[in-house]
Motif scaffolding. Structure first.
Motif, PDB file in Angstrom:
ATOM      1  N   ASP A   1      -2.176  18.783  -3.398  1.00  0.00           N
ATOM      2  CA  ASP A   1      -3.084  17.929  -4.168  1.00  0.00           C
ATOM      3  C   ASP A   1      -2.563  16.499  -4.278  1.00  0.00           C
ATOM      4  OD1 ASP A   1      -4.646  20.125  -4.489  1.00  0.00           O
ATOM      5  OD2 ASP A   1      -4.017  20.553  -6.554  1.00  0.00           O
ATOM      6  N   LEU A   2      -1.242  16.333  -4.415  1.00  0.00           N
ATOM      7  CA  LEU A   2      -0.667  15.002  -4.626  1.00  0.00           C
ATOM      8  C   LEU A   2      -0.222  14.338  -3.327  1.00  0.00           C
ATOM      9  CD1 LEU A   2      -0.659  16.161  -7.549  1.00  0.00           C
ATOM     10  CD2 LEU A   2       1.446  14.908  -7.929  1.00  0.00           C
ATOM     11  N   ARG A   3      -0.558  14.906  -2.176  1.00  0.00           N
ATOM     12  CA  ARG A   3      -0.148  14.303  -0.911  1.00  0.00           C
ATOM     13  C   ARG A   3      -0.720  12.894  -0.736  1.00  0.00           C
ATOM     14  NH1 ARG A   3      -0.729  18.396   3.726  1.00  0.00           N
ATOM     15  NH2 ARG A   3       0.864  19.321   2.365  1.00  0.00           N
ATOM     16  N   PRO A   4      -1.973  12.621  -1.105  1.00  0.00           N
ATOM     17  CA  PRO A   4      -2.443  11.231  -0.993  1.00  0.00           C
ATOM     18  C   PRO A   4      -1.620  10.249  -1.830  1.00  0.00           C
ATOM     19  CG  PRO A   4      -4.294  12.727  -1.255  1.00  0.00           C
ATOM     20  CD  PRO A   4      -3.059  13.536  -1.490  1.00  0.00           C
ATOM     21  N   MET A   5      -1.205  10.663  -3.012  1.00  0.00           N
ATOM     22  CA  MET A   5      -0.395   9.783  -3.851  1.00  0.00           C
ATOM     23  C   MET A   5       0.999   9.606  -3.252  1.00  0.00           C
ATOM     24  SD  MET A   5      -1.561  11.399  -7.539  1.00  0.00           S
ATOM     25  CE  MET A   5      -0.722  10.152  -8.479  1.00  0.00           C
ATOM     26  N   THR A   6       1.573  10.663  -2.685  1.00  0.00           N
ATOM     27  CA  THR A   6       2.888  10.551  -2.046  1.00  0.00           C
ATOM     28  C   THR A   6       2.837   9.629  -0.843  1.00  0.00           C
ATOM     29  OG1 THR A   6       3.366  12.813  -2.763  1.00  0.00           O
ATOM     30  CG2 THR A   6       4.772  11.877  -1.070  1.00  0.00           C
ATOM     31  N   GLN A   7       1.818   9.758  -0.038  1.00  0.00           N
ATOM     32  CA  GLN A   7       1.682   8.881   1.130  1.00  0.00           C
ATOM     33  C   GLN A   7       1.462   7.431   0.714  1.00  0.00           C
ATOM     34  OE1 GLN A   7      -1.503  10.631   3.374  1.00  0.00           O
ATOM     35  NE2 GLN A   7      -0.245  12.353   4.124  1.00  0.00           N
ATOM     36  N   GLN A   8       0.770   7.231  -0.368  1.00  0.00           N
ATOM     37  CA  GLN A   8       0.580   5.869  -0.860  1.00  0.00           C
ATOM     38  C   GLN A   8       1.905   5.259  -1.311  1.00  0.00           C
ATOM     39  OE1 GLN A   8      -2.115   5.603  -4.147  1.00  0.00           O
ATOM     40  NE2 GLN A   8      -2.127   3.363  -4.175  1.00  0.00           N
ATOM     41  N   ASP A   9       2.765   6.062  -1.972  1.00  0.00           N
ATOM     42  CA  ASP A   9       4.083   5.557  -2.376  1.00  0.00           C
ATOM     43  C   ASP A   9       4.936   5.201  -1.160  1.00  0.00           C
ATOM     44  OD1 ASP A   9       3.341   5.955  -4.982  1.00  0.00           O
ATOM     45  OD2 ASP A   9       4.367   7.882  -5.174  1.00  0.00           O
ATOM     46  N   LEU A  10       4.893   6.002  -0.114  1.00  0.00           N
ATOM     47  CA  LEU A  10       5.659   5.690   1.098  1.00  0.00           C
ATOM     48  C   LEU A  10       5.146   4.430   1.761  1.00  0.00           C
ATOM     49  CD1 LEU A  10       6.035   9.283   2.630  1.00  0.00           C
ATOM     50  CD2 LEU A  10       7.784   7.932   1.473  1.00  0.00           C
ATOM     51  N   ALA A  11       3.836   4.258   1.798  1.00  0.00           N
ATOM     52  CA  ALA A  11       3.275   3.044   2.403  1.00  0.00           C
ATOM     53  C   ALA A  11       3.676   1.807   1.609  1.00  0.00           C
ATOM     54  CB  ALA A  11       1.756   3.170   2.478  1.00  0.00           C
ATOM     55  N   ALA A  12       3.667   1.916   0.280  1.00  0.00           N
ATOM     56  CA  ALA A  12       4.081   0.779  -0.549  1.00  0.00           C
ATOM     57  C   ALA A  12       5.563   0.460  -0.349  1.00  0.00           C
ATOM     58  CB  ALA A  12       3.791   1.077  -2.018  1.00  0.00           C
ATOM     59  N   PHE A  13       6.390   1.497  -0.174  1.00  0.00           N
ATOM     60  CA  PHE A  13       7.823   1.276   0.055  1.00  0.00           C
ATOM     61  C   PHE A  13       8.071   0.553   1.385  1.00  0.00           C
ATOM     62  CE2 PHE A  13      11.682   3.043   2.096  1.00  0.00           C
ATOM     63  CZ  PHE A  13      12.627   2.418   1.310  1.00  0.00           C
ATOM     64  N   LYS A  14       7.425   0.988   2.444  1.00  0.00           N
ATOM     65  CA  LYS A  14       7.608   0.330   3.747  1.00  0.00           C
ATOM     66  C   LYS A  14       7.119  -1.109   3.719  1.00  0.00           C
ATOM     67  CE  LYS A  14       7.232   4.666   6.317  1.00  0.00           C
ATOM     68  NZ  LYS A  14       6.443   5.448   7.321  1.00  0.00           N
ATOM     69  N   LYS A  15       6.055  -1.353   2.986  1.00  0.00           N
ATOM     70  CA  LYS A  15       5.557  -2.719   2.884  1.00  0.00           C
ATOM     71  C   LYS A  15       6.535  -3.610   2.136  1.00  0.00           C
ATOM     72  CE  LYS A  15       1.571  -5.357   1.249  1.00  0.00           C
ATOM     73  NZ  LYS A  15       0.247  -5.295   0.550  1.00  0.00           N
ATOM     74  N   ASP A  16       7.143  -3.097   1.043  1.00  0.00           N
ATOM     75  CA  ASP A  16       8.128  -3.887   0.295  1.00  0.00           C
ATOM     76  C   ASP A  16       9.369  -4.169   1.131  1.00  0.00           C
ATOM     77  OD1 ASP A  16       6.445  -3.897  -1.866  1.00  0.00           O
ATOM     78  OD2 ASP A  16       7.439  -2.229  -2.907  1.00  0.00           O
ATOM     79  N   VAL A  17       9.766  -3.214   1.967  1.00  0.00           N
ATOM     80  CA  VAL A  17      10.933  -3.452   2.829  1.00  0.00           C
ATOM     81  C   VAL A  17      10.681  -4.611   3.779  1.00  0.00           C
ATOM     82  CG1 VAL A  17      12.345  -2.445   4.655  1.00  0.00           C
ATOM     83  CG2 VAL A  17      11.769  -1.087   2.640  1.00  0.00           C
ATOM     84  N   LYS A  18       9.480  -4.698   4.311  1.00  0.00           N
ATOM     85  CA  LYS A  18       9.160  -5.777   5.253  1.00  0.00           C
ATOM     86  C   LYS A  18       8.901  -7.096   4.543  1.00  0.00           C
ATOM     87  CE  LYS A  18       7.128  -2.689   8.708  1.00  0.00           C
ATOM     88  NZ  LYS A  18       5.886  -2.326   9.468  1.00  0.00           N
ATOM     89  N   ASP A  19       8.173  -7.051   3.451  1.00  0.00           N
ATOM     90  CA  ASP A  19       7.743  -8.296   2.810  1.00  0.00           C
ATOM     91  C   ASP A  19       8.774  -8.851   1.829  1.00  0.00           C
ATOM     92  OD1 ASP A  19       5.453  -7.883   4.239  1.00  0.00           O
ATOM     93  OD2 ASP A  19       4.279  -7.128   2.536  1.00  0.00           O
TER      94      ASP A  19
END
Length: 766
Positions: free
Chosen positions: A367-385
């Motif tokens: 059920d929480l997989r969409p929220m987990t994937q969103q957290d990973l996407a936000a983390f990768k974006k912060d690493v780059k930006d």
């Protein structure tokens, strides 16, 4: 005075005496003080006593009887008696005076009696009358006493009759008891037998219950609608009875068909637990089908959080009967903190609990997989930006918040709060073995899996900054913090496991790689071997570059790690590799044939070893700095190498012997008091102190020889002034701004020179 009716056993209370009626007496007797006013009525006519005749009324009559007041208490009765006695005394005095007057009257008046024969009979009759009048009162008392005596005799007779009756009754009772003793014994035997039979019947009935229960529970669990039992409150009663039946069959294996009944009861327990598992999984699937669609369709973080936790909790707890039975099964084999509770049916309940945990975790992860994937996407974006350190911090915060919410929801559903436990049967170990992408109290591996690919290629300072932040933020509690919250305690536990299991090993590997690259395999340039002047009074400013890098690594390690890890093998590897690098540089200096610009090899080792020693000791006491302003621990090292011991030590060295005991004692004394040292740390200290002493001894011995040669005017030797100037220049260049170190070395050189003179003088005398 007394009447027979007063002594009757049953007084007549129907007739009461009228207190207003005065008692009339033919004899005018005075009323007795002992007469009871509330007694029975007196007879209407008082018969005259025998041998008592009424006398004509005279002036010497006894007083009229009076009715005295009934005494309400003993003290009142006593007062009434005293008053009556006082009245009687007054009456007696009056009668005595009247009698005297009557006697006087007898002596006065009347015609003179001349005839003596007529006077004597009259005097005799008068004497008789006087005697009778004087004894009248006492005769009355005598009659009263006689009456009382008759009444007392009557009472004694009645009492004797009562005693005779009681004696006959006692004899009758003894006779009855003697005849009924055998009957009583038979009754006692019958009662004992009745109790034995009743106890036996109860035991048989109790044992029969464990056999009779099988048919009923079998029909209930095999009925078409048996799945509904999992949500009913009677399900807990079924489990309790099955546990009791299983325990009874295990306890009495010699009973008839005990093994067969045990197997059937265990099978029924497995079936009941399976019904609960199926019902709970179906309940979660129905909720998940609704919640997961809403989470996917929602883009707002707050709305997703409300659906994933608030709405999900509400829907799960709606089936309160099912949830209560689930909690009962879980608490039958695990306590509040998730530790196992050994029992007869632990395996059955534990297997069911593991299945319940697995189903719950799988559904939550899905059920929480969409929220987990969103957290990973936000983390990768912060690493780059932004940068790696900020991205890691934000990701760890989000994971901690999600883990705390999951732990709270898990505790409400299963009524346990699993804590860290190394036992493989604990709830923590069970949840940890389940592979999931969702972070919770037992599953912190996704954090490390996400951070490790980003931290490995990063520079070492970034890793140390991240570890220092997470340690100070979550692991070390502030002194002024008023009260620990549940969230802070949860983050503290997560941080401890995250550091111990994942981040500290990652950091140690990063330090090992950096030590190999910057110390072990570092190239040595000729310019790096020179000792330049001290800059801004910083002792380590003119140190060997490898020594500087070692100090930087020690400072970063102290920044990233708590003081409890100061004895880590990483610290000792830094020291050991630095010592090896300095020895290689010393060997190169000794092998070089260049002239004056090259530094003294011994002085080079003293300078760098002291800096390294200072950095190591500072790390142990928690005062590691990137650029120490001064070698504040040099005095401690120098006190170990006390000049008072140098003279004898130099004599031993010059004489061909070496006092190793002094070296070992000096090395041991450098260990800080109150610090427990591991064997590896002791080896690093001993090796460092050993090399430092060797360099100091070699340097002072060589310069002591030069001083003796200059003072002795040896051919080809420099003058004393030039030699001292050269020594001052070398010491000031190496230890500028540190006069204490320069003074100690000069003192050691003088002591060495004096020792060489004394040894030379002893040899010449021999």
């Amino acid at each position: 005075m007394y009447e027979d009716s007063w002594y009757n056993f049953v007084p007549d209370h129907t007739h009461k005496r009228n207190p207003s009626t005065q008692q009339t007496s033919g004899h005018r007797r005075r009323g007795s003080l002992l007469q009871q006013p509330n007694g029975a009525n007196q007879p209407d006519a008082v018969e005259p006593l025998d041998r008592l005749f009424e006398e004509p009324e005279t002036s010497i009559d006894p007083p009229e009887p009076t009715l005295t007041r009934r005494a309400k208490s003993y003290s009142d009765f006593y007062r009434v008696v005293r008053a009556q006695l006082s009245k009687d005394a007054v009456a007696k005095k009056r009668r005595r005076k009247a009698k005297e007057r009557s006697l006087d009257a007898l002596m006065i008046g009347g015609p003179e009696i001349d005839d003596a024969s007529q006077a004597l009979p009259r005097l005799a009759s008068l004497d008789g009358e006087l005697i009778e009048a004087s004894q009248r009162e006492y005769l009355l008392y005598r009659d009263q006493l006689g009456l009382a005596e008759r009444h007392l005799d009557t009472l004694i007779g009645d009492a004797n009759g009562a005693l005779d009756l009681l004696t006959s009754l006692a004899d009758s009772f003894r006779a009855v008891e003697s005849h009924t003793s055998s009957f009583q014994a038979q009754c006692d035997d019958l009662l004992t037998e009745e109790r034995r039979l009743r106890k036996l019947a109860d035991e048989v009935g109790t044992d029969w219950y464990y056999y009779d229960y099988l048919d009923g529970v079998t029909r209930r669990l095999n009925a078409p609608g048996a799945s509904r039992l999992a949500s009913h409150e009677s399900f807990g009663e079924i489990l309790t009875n099955l546990d009791a039946c299983i325990a009874f069959m295990v306890k009495h294996p010699d009973y008839r068909d005990a093994e067969s009944y045990l197997a059937r009861y265990q099978s029924l327990l497995t079936k009941a637990l399976h019904l609960l598992e199926v019902s709970f999984t179906g309940h979660l699937d129905r909720i998940s089908a609704d919640i997961s669609k809403q989470i996917v369709a929602t883009q707002s973080d707050s709305a997703r959080h409300a659906l994933a936790y608030g709405r999900f909790e509400e829907l799960v707890l709606e089936a309160d009967g099912l949830v209560f039975n689930v909690q009962r099964v879980v608490r039958s084999c695990y306590e509040q903190l998730g530790n196992p509770i050994p029992g007869q049916n632990f395996d059955y309940y534990s297997n069911t609990a593991v299945s319940l945990f697995s189903s719950y975790s799988s559904i939550r992860d899905r059920d929480l997989r969409p929220m987990t994937q969103q957290d990973l996407a936000a983390f990768k974006k912060d690493v780059k930006d932004v940068n790696t350190e900020t991205a890691c911090r934000n990701f760890i915060k989000r994971c901690y918040e999600r883990s705390f919410n999951e732990a709270s929801l898990f505790a409400k559903v299963f009524s346990i709060e699993p804590q860290y436990n190394a036992d493989v049967q604990s709830v923590y170990a069970i949840l940890r073995r389940q592979q999931r992408a969702l972070v919770d109290a037992a599953n912190i591996a996704p954090i490390s899996t996400t951070l490790q690919p980003v931290l490995q290629p990063s520079d070492l300072q970034t890793v140390c900054n991240l570890l220092g932040w997470i340690t100070n933020e979550y692991l070390i509690l502030e002194d002024d913090e008023e009260e620990e919250t549940q969230y802070s305690i949860h983050c503290h536990d997560l941080t401890a496991r995250l550091l111990i299991e994942h981040l500290w090993p990652l950091t140690d590997n990063s330090f090992d790689s950096e030590v190999t690259k910057s110390i072990s395999r570092a190239s040595i340039s000729p310019d790096a071997l020179k000792i330049s002047p001290v800059v801004n009074g910083i002792a380590s400013s003119n140190a060997y570059p490898i020594t500087k890098r070692a100090l930087e690594l020690l400072a970063m390690y102290d920044q990233a790690m708590p003081k409890e890890r100061s004895s880590s093998p990483v610290v000792f590897r830094i020291i050991d590799e630095t010592i090896l690098a300095l020895q290689r540089a010393e060997s190169r200096l000794k092998a070089s044939k260049a002239a004056t610009p090259d530094p003294d090899p011994d002085l080079f080792m003293i300078k760098n070893l002291l800096i390294l020693k200072n950095g190591l000791v500072s790390l142990e006491i928690g005062d590691v700095r990137p650029h120490p302003a001064a070698m504040q621990h040099f005095s401690q090292i120098w006190d170990t190498l006390s000049p008072q011991n140098w003279l004898g030590l130099f004599r031993g060295i010059l004489g061909g012997t070496l006092t190793l005991s002094l070296w070992s004692s000096a090395a041991n004394s450098t260990v800080l008091p109150g610090r427990s040292q591991a064997p590896a740390e002791q080896d690093a200290h001993e090796k460092l102190d050993d090399l430092l002493r060797q360099s100091i001894y070699a340097f002072t011995q060589r310069w002591g020889t030069l001083m003796n040669a200059a003072r002795g005017g040896k051919r080809g030797a420099q003058s004393s002034a030039a030699l001292e100037k050269e020594l001052d220049e070398k010491l000031l260049t190496a230890f500028g701004g540190q006069p204490e170190v320069v003074a100690k070395l000069k003192e050691a050189i003088q002591i060495n020179a004096q020792a060489q003179k004394e040894v030379k003088a002893e040899k010449s005398v021999k």
